[in-house]
Design a protein around this motif. Structure first.
Motif, PDB file in Angstrom:
ATOM      1  N   MET A 462       0.818  -1.208   0.000  1.00  0.00           N
ATOM      2  CA  MET A 462       0.000   0.000   0.000  1.00  0.00           C
ATOM      3  C   MET A 462       0.860   1.271   0.000  1.00  0.00           C
ATOM      4  O   MET A 462       1.816   1.381   0.773  1.00  0.00           O
ATOM      5  CB  MET A 462      -0.919   0.012   1.222  1.00  0.00           C
ATOM      6  N   PRO A 463       0.517   2.272  -0.851  1.00  0.00           N
ATOM      7  CA  PRO A 463       1.217   3.561  -0.819  1.00  0.00           C
ATOM      8  C   PRO A 463       0.883   4.382   0.424  1.00  0.00           C
ATOM      9  O   PRO A 463       1.590   5.342   0.736  1.00  0.00           O
ATOM     10  CB  PRO A 463       0.718   4.274  -2.080  1.00  0.00           C
ATOM     11  N   GLY A 464      -0.209   4.030   1.089  1.00  0.00           N
ATOM     12  CA  GLY A 464      -0.605   4.753   2.291  1.00  0.00           C
ATOM     13  C   GLY A 464      -1.695   4.001   3.020  1.00  0.00           C
ATOM     14  O   GLY A 464      -2.217   2.988   2.541  1.00  0.00           O
ATOM     15  N   ALA A 465      -2.037   4.511   4.209  1.00  0.00           N
ATOM     16  CA  ALA A 465      -3.042   3.845   5.058  1.00  0.00           C
ATOM     17  C   ALA A 465      -4.307   4.684   5.121  1.00  0.00           C
ATOM     18  O   ALA A 465      -4.266   5.919   5.243  1.00  0.00           O
ATOM     19  CB  ALA A 465      -2.484   3.629   6.457  1.00  0.00           C
ATOM     20  N   PHE A 466      -5.485   4.017   5.051  1.00  0.00           N
ATOM     21  CA  PHE A 466      -6.770   4.694   5.168  1.00  0.00           C
ATOM     22  C   PHE A 466      -6.964   5.180   6.608  1.00  0.00           C
ATOM     23  O   PHE A 466      -6.706   4.456   7.568  1.00  0.00           O
ATOM     24  CB  PHE A 466      -7.909   3.747   4.783  1.00  0.00           C
ATOM     25  N   LYS A 467      -7.433   6.424   6.736  1.00  0.00           N
ATOM     26  CA  LYS A 467      -7.702   6.983   8.060  1.00  0.00           C
ATOM     27  C   LYS A 467      -9.199   7.249   8.250  1.00  0.00           C
ATOM     28  O   LYS A 467      -9.862   6.604   9.056  1.00  0.00           O
ATOM     29  CB  LYS A 467      -6.889   8.260   8.265  1.00  0.00           C
ATOM     30  N   SER A 468      -9.707   8.209   7.497  1.00  0.00           N
ATOM     31  CA  SER A 468     -11.125   8.570   7.649  1.00  0.00           C
ATOM     32  C   SER A 468     -11.592   9.252   6.369  1.00  0.00           C
ATOM     33  O   SER A 468     -10.788   9.591   5.496  1.00  0.00           O
ATOM     34  CB  SER A 468     -11.330   9.504   8.847  1.00  0.00           C
ATOM     35  N   ILE A 469     -12.912   9.474   6.264  1.00  0.00           N
ATOM     36  CA  ILE A 469     -13.485  10.105   5.080  1.00  0.00           C
ATOM     37  C   ILE A 469     -13.554  11.615   5.304  1.00  0.00           C
ATOM     38  O   ILE A 469     -14.030  12.088   6.349  1.00  0.00           O
ATOM     39  CB  ILE A 469     -14.879   9.536   4.782  1.00  0.00           C
ATOM     40  N   ILE A 470     -13.077  12.367   4.328  1.00  0.00           N
ATOM     41  CA  ILE A 470     -13.134  13.822   4.362  1.00  0.00           C
ATOM     42  C   ILE A 470     -14.358  14.276   3.574  1.00  0.00           C
ATOM     43  O   ILE A 470     -14.582  13.835   2.440  1.00  0.00           O
ATOM     44  CB  ILE A 470     -11.856  14.440   3.754  1.00  0.00           C
ATOM     45  N   ASP A 471     -15.146  15.160   4.163  1.00  0.00           N
ATOM     46  CA  ASP A 471     -16.297  15.774   3.496  1.00  0.00           C
ATOM     47  C   ASP A 471     -16.025  17.277   3.441  1.00  0.00           C
ATOM     48  O   ASP A 471     -16.001  17.949   4.494  1.00  0.00           O
ATOM     49  CB  ASP A 471     -17.583  15.480   4.265  1.00  0.00           C
ATOM     50  N   THR A 472     -15.780  17.809   2.228  1.00  0.00           N
ATOM     51  CA  THR A 472     -15.413  19.222   2.111  1.00  0.00           C
ATOM     52  C   THR A 472     -16.535  20.148   2.576  1.00  0.00           C
ATOM     53  O   THR A 472     -16.279  21.303   2.922  1.00  0.00           O
ATOM     54  CB  THR A 472     -15.058  19.571   0.652  1.00  0.00           C
ATOM     55  N   ARG A 473     -17.765  19.661   2.604  1.00  0.00           N
ATOM     56  CA  ARG A 473     -18.873  20.483   3.049  1.00  0.00           C
ATOM     57  C   ARG A 473     -18.812  20.730   4.555  1.00  0.00           C
ATOM     58  O   ARG A 473     -19.440  21.645   5.071  1.00  0.00           O
ATOM     59  CB  ARG A 473     -20.197  19.834   2.668  1.00  0.00           C
ATOM     60  N   LYS A 474     -18.036  19.884   5.244  1.00  0.00           N
ATOM     61  CA  LYS A 474     -17.912  20.020   6.691  1.00  0.00           C
ATOM     62  C   LYS A 474     -16.476  20.350   7.111  1.00  0.00           C
ATOM     63  O   LYS A 474     -16.194  20.391   8.324  1.00  0.00           O
ATOM     64  CB  LYS A 474     -18.346  18.723   7.377  1.00  0.00           C
ATOM     65  N   LEU A 475     -15.611  20.562   6.158  1.00  0.00           N
ATOM     66  CA  LEU A 475     -14.195  20.739   6.452  1.00  0.00           C
ATOM     67  C   LEU A 475     -13.954  22.096   7.103  1.00  0.00           C
ATOM     68  O   LEU A 475     -14.466  23.124   6.650  1.00  0.00           O
ATOM     69  CB  LEU A 475     -13.374  20.616   5.161  1.00  0.00           C
ATOM     70  N   GLU A 476     -13.172  22.110   8.194  1.00  0.00           N
ATOM     71  CA  GLU A 476     -12.779  23.336   8.868  1.00  0.00           C
ATOM     72  C   GLU A 476     -11.257  23.363   9.028  1.00  0.00           C
ATOM     73  O   GLU A 476     -10.677  22.400   9.519  1.00  0.00           O
ATOM     74  CB  GLU A 476     -13.445  23.426  10.248  1.00  0.00           C
ATOM     75  N   PRO A 477     -10.635  24.463   8.608  1.00  0.00           N
ATOM     76  CA  PRO A 477     -11.214  25.597   7.889  1.00  0.00           C
ATOM     77  C   PRO A 477     -11.665  25.166   6.503  1.00  0.00           C
ATOM     78  O   PRO A 477     -11.194  24.160   5.971  1.00  0.00           O
ATOM     79  CB  PRO A 477     -10.061  26.601   7.819  1.00  0.00           C
ATOM     80  N   PRO A 478     -12.550  25.913   5.864  1.00  0.00           N
ATOM     81  CA  PRO A 478     -13.063  25.510   4.557  1.00  0.00           C
ATOM     82  C   PRO A 478     -11.981  25.553   3.493  1.00  0.00           C
ATOM     83  O   PRO A 478     -11.015  26.317   3.598  1.00  0.00           O
ATOM     84  CB  PRO A 478     -14.160  26.543   4.281  1.00  0.00           C
ATOM     85  N   PRO A 479     -12.096  24.754   2.468  1.00  0.00           N
ATOM     86  CA  PRO A 479     -11.098  24.776   1.389  1.00  0.00           C
ATOM     87  C   PRO A 479     -11.083  26.130   0.682  1.00  0.00           C
ATOM     88  O   PRO A 479     -12.074  26.876   0.707  1.00  0.00           O
ATOM     89  CB  PRO A 479     -11.580  23.666   0.448  1.00  0.00           C
ATOM     90  N   PRO A 480      -9.955  26.492   0.044  1.00  0.00           N
ATOM     91  CA  PRO A 480      -9.900  27.742  -0.723  1.00  0.00           C
ATOM     92  C   PRO A 480     -10.900  27.703  -1.859  1.00  0.00           C
ATOM     93  O   PRO A 480     -11.333  26.644  -2.315  1.00  0.00           O
ATOM     94  CB  PRO A 480      -8.456  27.775  -1.247  1.00  0.00           C
ATOM     95  N   LYS A 481     -11.275  28.891  -2.332  1.00  0.00           N
ATOM     96  CA  LYS A 481     -12.156  28.956  -3.481  1.00  0.00           C
ATOM     97  C   LYS A 481     -11.462  28.361  -4.692  1.00  0.00           C
ATOM     98  O   LYS A 481     -10.266  28.583  -4.907  1.00  0.00           O
ATOM     99  CB  LYS A 481     -12.586  30.394  -3.736  1.00  0.00           C
ATOM    100  N   GLN A 482     -12.195  27.632  -5.504  1.00  0.00           N
ATOM    101  CA  GLN A 482     -11.659  26.911  -6.651  1.00  0.00           C
ATOM    102  C   GLN A 482     -11.863  27.738  -7.922  1.00  0.00           C
ATOM    103  O   GLN A 482     -12.945  28.279  -8.151  1.00  0.00           O
ATOM    104  CB  GLN A 482     -12.341  25.554  -6.797  1.00  0.00           C
ATOM    105  N   SER A 483     -10.823  27.827  -8.746  1.00  0.00           N
ATOM    106  CA  SER A 483     -10.907  28.586  -9.992  1.00  0.00           C
ATOM    107  C   SER A 483     -10.486  27.707 -11.160  1.00  0.00           C
ATOM    108  O   SER A 483      -9.772  26.715 -10.991  1.00  0.00           O
ATOM    109  CB  SER A 483     -10.021  29.842  -9.923  1.00  0.00           C
ATOM    110  N   ALA A 484     -10.955  28.079 -12.348  1.00  0.00           N
ATOM    111  CA  ALA A 484     -10.617  27.366 -13.586  1.00  0.00           C
ATOM    112  C   ALA A 484     -10.822  28.308 -14.762  1.00  0.00           C
ATOM    113  O   ALA A 484     -11.622  29.259 -14.672  1.00  0.00           O
ATOM    114  CB  ALA A 484     -11.480  26.119 -13.734  1.00  0.00           C
ATOM    115  N   PRO A 485     -10.087  28.088 -15.901  1.00  0.00           N
ATOM    116  CA  PRO A 485     -10.219  28.991 -17.061  1.00  0.00           C
ATOM    117  C   PRO A 485     -11.637  29.112 -17.584  1.00  0.00           C
ATOM    118  O   PRO A 485     -12.034  30.168 -18.089  1.00  0.00           O
ATOM    119  CB  PRO A 485      -9.289  28.344 -18.103  1.00  0.00           C
ATOM    120  N   GLY A 486     -12.456  28.071 -17.457  1.00  0.00           N
ATOM    121  CA  GLY A 486     -13.809  28.118 -18.009  1.00  0.00           C
ATOM    122  C   GLY A 486     -14.864  28.601 -17.037  1.00  0.00           C
ATOM    123  O   GLY A 486     -16.035  28.742 -17.414  1.00  0.00           O
ATOM    124  N   TRP A 487     -14.490  28.842 -15.775  1.00  0.00           N
ATOM    125  CA  TRP A 487     -15.448  29.312 -14.786  1.00  0.00           C
ATOM    126  C   TRP A 487     -15.438  30.838 -14.761  1.00  0.00           C
ATOM    127  O   TRP A 487     -14.383  31.474 -14.719  1.00  0.00           O
ATOM    128  CB  TRP A 487     -15.106  28.767 -13.387  1.00  0.00           C
TER     129      TRP A 487
END
Length: 780
Positions: A462-487
């Protein structure tokens, strides 16, 4: 000054002292006539004085010669006495590069080289140690003249894997640093000669090595070696050559035409009329050859295109040739190998085959990879520990199942497998581990339910070990705003995060390199409208693992969580050699449910990510077909992968190719061997090569061609060669000129004067005694 010379100079005065002591008085004569007596006295005195001076000079010269003989002086003679009695240590370098096949005066340059080398051997003194170095085989050693002739006789044709003459000179200097005479006699002071027979073509010399070779030459003990570079090349050669045959990619799908571009070049006087060339192409050695005509001006090259259609799956080999051969034969032919194959195979193991539908359809849409879906229970262990897969090849006949070795699959994917550590005693990990350790490729894609203990049981994979599930809707602090050329504007990070691709170092990874070109184009949908994941597993990276790409879920790079990880599995006996690879995704790729969606990867609108991502992943693991290569240069090491299903130990692979006979035509496969590595002398000759194992119905092949620069017959400047070998050492040999006469004036060796001086001392001593006895004889 030398002490002997100083002492000798002092002794030169000894005869003077001796003569003064032994000086005789004139004989007195008693005669009546005084006038007559006076005259006689003067005459007698003059004779005595003259005799004294002559004898004095002889004695002084005798002592001077004796002192000079004790000094043992030597002179350098500028002539090599090949017919003398003293042996000469000679290293003969024969250039066997393909350009030596050029025919002039009804002889190839190699035939002329052998003739001249035999001529040199005939002139050498008896017991001369000789070493023959073939530029295609640099293993020279000292032999007698008779054995050297036998070695020369074997050099009957040019060899494709030839090295530059400069490499052979390095071996020659090593040999001359320790000369081993065949009869065991002392050889340190033997005269030394390096004789090189070459056409002086550009590819035959690496003048960039001159400085290093000069250091090796200067380390040789006195006397230093002389050089004779026998130039057998043609000053104004004319040649038409097939310089190359190019096909990209070299693996094509069935029913796809094979497009090949062949390059034709002509060399000679540029004011001559262009060459009208007809090129023939024969596929797999059968049928009538295809013909193409092209006009090539001298000094230029022209491309010729061939298209081969209706080819069956498997290995195909083409031989291109000139309809009208010229004076240089090796570049009148060119060889090419390519494959027409079916899609490479992916084995997908899942608890629920229905959850793998989108994954399977994504590969089918691309057409490059085939995907077979099975359950863990379909993976069985057979006698001898062999892992096999049971499946029904025809979905309409599910009861007609077959069994196939797991190594027949290019990659294995664990998709939505909750616990691979079952059943106890013969787990899925136990069945997959030998596959990965034998150069296998494994992809792990988790589902929503994962047994942490079950995956932790394979911490060696295994390249790594499973820990827990991340839900970005509940993540603190919140993730940075996401940008893309088409948005139009950045999107809220709580609604999902993209991959972080704003780092050039990340884009250097082979899996992500296509993004560099896509970003430059600016209109590729997977860049303009990137997909987002709002749920994924938090992975603790293993020390042996590495992160391919992370999510943009944090501002600090160290806090960003992995999206894709990998780990290489090393050979147990050689940790530097990679034997397998494991890639781990952190979000789901099974069929999503409306109430538990983790990402929008399978959404069809606005992006082709649903086919691009699986293709990127598997293509990275298995390699792009555009990278496949079956065509190599002569003398190279050629890797040939063995059948993916595994080859039993002791299986013999049959090789069919130019000059491969006897034991060279069979290779016995070792335990867990996954590829063959073929090198010289098997790969020295150009041509098409086929490998097969009849019992496994397996065939593979490759082609070898001489490097194109061997067709460049322009000569290396004399000055570049003589900067190493010395002035006037390059000898253009006329066919009517004797080699002995050409070499003799170019070779220097020391001439010892001691024996000659000793003879002179003895002769002068005898002369001095004779004169002294006569001068001092008593008159009665």
């Amino acid at each position: 000054m030398n002490a002997i010379l100083l002492a000798g100079a002092a002794l030169v005065g000894l005869p003077i002292l001796l003569h003064l002591i032994m000086k005789q008085e004139p004989k007195r004569l008693s005669f009546p006539a005084f006038r007559f007596l006076t005259q006689k006295l003067k005459t007698n005195q003059r004779k005595l004085r003259l005799r004294h001076f002559v004898l004095l000079a002889l004695r002084m010269l005798l002592i001077a010669l004796f002192c000079l003989a004790l000094y043992q002086p030597t002179l350098l003679s500028e002539r090599l006495n090949l017919r003398g009695e003293q042996p000469v240590a000679v290293v003969i370098v024969i250039d066997t590069s393909p350009s030596m096949g050029y025919i002039a005066n009804d002889k190839s340059r190699l035939e002329e080289a052998r003739k001249r080398a035999f001529e040199l051997l005939d002139e050498l003194p008896e017991k001369s140690p000789v070493a023959i170095i073939d530029t295609a085989d640099l293993n020279g050693y000292w032999v007698d003249i008779s054995e050297a002739r036998k070695q020369l006789e074997k050099l009957d044709r040019p060899r494709g894997g030839s090295q530059p003459v400069s490499s052979a000179l390095a071996v020659a200097y090593q040999l001359l640093s320790k000369i081993e005479s065949p009869d065991g006699e002392e050889t340190d002071q033997l005269p030394k000669l390096v004789a090189v027979f070459t056409d002086r073509a550009a590819a035959s010399w690496d003048v960039g090595r001159n400085d290093d070779l000069a250091k090796m030459r200067d380390k040789i003990a006195e006397p230093k070696p002389g050089h004779a570079i026998v130039d057998l090349g043609i000053d104004q050669p004319v040649n038409v050559a097939i310089l190359g045959s190019e096909m990209k990619p070299q693996v094509i799908a069935a029913n796809q035409p094979a497009l090949v571009t062949v390059t034709i070049a002509a060399s000679g006087a540029t004011d001559a009329p262009p060459a009208d060339v007809t090129v023939l192409a024969r596929v797999d050695g059968t049928g009538n050859p295809e013909r193409r005509q092209v006009v090539v001006p001298y000094g230029q090259s022209r491309p010729v295109s061939f298209e081969f259609q209706n080819l069956k799956p498997g290995v195909h080999q083409v031989e291109f040739s000139l309809a009208a051969p010229d004076k240089l034969m090796f570049d009148n032919t060119r060889f090419l190998t390519f494959q027409v194959g079916e899609a490479r195979r992916i084995l997908t193991i899942t608890d629920d085959p229905g959850s793998a539908v989108f994954w399977q359809l994504a590969h089918q849409a691309k057409g490059e990879f085939g995907c077979l879906v099975v359950t863990p229970s379909d993976i069985q262990t057979r006698d001898g520990g062999r892992t096999e897969v049971e499946f029904a090849p025809n979905p309409d006949k599910p009861n007609e199942r077959i069994s196939e070795n797991i190594r027949a699959f290019d990659a294995v994917c664990l998709l939505n497998v909750e616990n691979p550590n079952e059943p106890a005693g013969n787990t899925l990990w136990d069945k997959l581990r030998p596959y990965v350790e034998s150069n296998g490729r494994l992809i792990i894609i988790p589902g929503s339910r994962v047994s942490l203990e079950g995956y932790a049981a394979a911490d060696d994979l295994m390249p790594g070990a499973f820990k827990s599930i991340i839900d970005t809707r509940k993540l603190e602090p919140p993730p940075p705003k996401q940008s893309a050329p088409g948005w139009d504007e950045p999107r809220e990070g709580r609604n999902g995060v993209t991959w972080y691709l704003n780092d050039d170092r990340v884009l250097q990874h082979p899996m992500l390199k296509p993004f560099q070109e896509w970003q430059k184009q600016g209109n590729v949908d997977v860049v303009k409208y990137p997909r987002r994941a709002w749920k994924y597993w938090d992975i603790q990276k293993a020390p042996q693992g590495s992160v391919i790409v992370a999510y943009h879920d944090a501002e600090a790079p160290a806090e960003r969580r992995p999206a894709v990880l990998e780990r290489t599995i090393s050979d147990f006996n050689d940790p530097t050699k990679v034997k397998g690879k494991v890639v781990l995704l952190t979000t789901r790729l099974d069929v999503p449910t409306e109430d538990d969606r983790w990402n929008d990867y399978w959404d069809l609108e606005g992006s082709t990510w649903h086919t691009v991502f699986p293709w990127l992943l598997v293509r990275y693991l298995l390699g792009d077909t555009a990278d496949a290569n079956f065509n190599f240069q002569t003398g190279q090491m050629v890797p040939v992968p063995l059948p993916k299903g595994g080859v039993p130990r002791g299986t013999r692979v049959v090789i069919d190719g130019p000059d491969i006979v006897g034991s060279d035509a069979l290779i016995e496969v070792g335990d867990k061997q996954t590829e063959l590595r073929l090198g010289p002398p098997r790969t020295n000759q150009p041509g098409n090569y086929l490998l097969s194992v009849e019992s496994l119905k397996w065939r593979d092949g490759f082609s070898l061609n001489v490097p194109a620069d061997e067709s460049t017959l322009d000569k290396v400047p004399v000055e570049a060669i003589e900067s190493l070998t010395g002035k006037d050492t390059v000898l253009p040999i006329d066919r009517n000129l004797r080699l002995r006469d050409a070499i003799a004036a170019k070779f220097s060796q020391p001439l010892d004067l001691f024996p000659w001086l000793l003879i002179a001392v003895l002769m002068l001593l005898a002369l001095e005694g004779l004169v002294a006895n006569r001068f001092y004889r008593k008159v009665r």
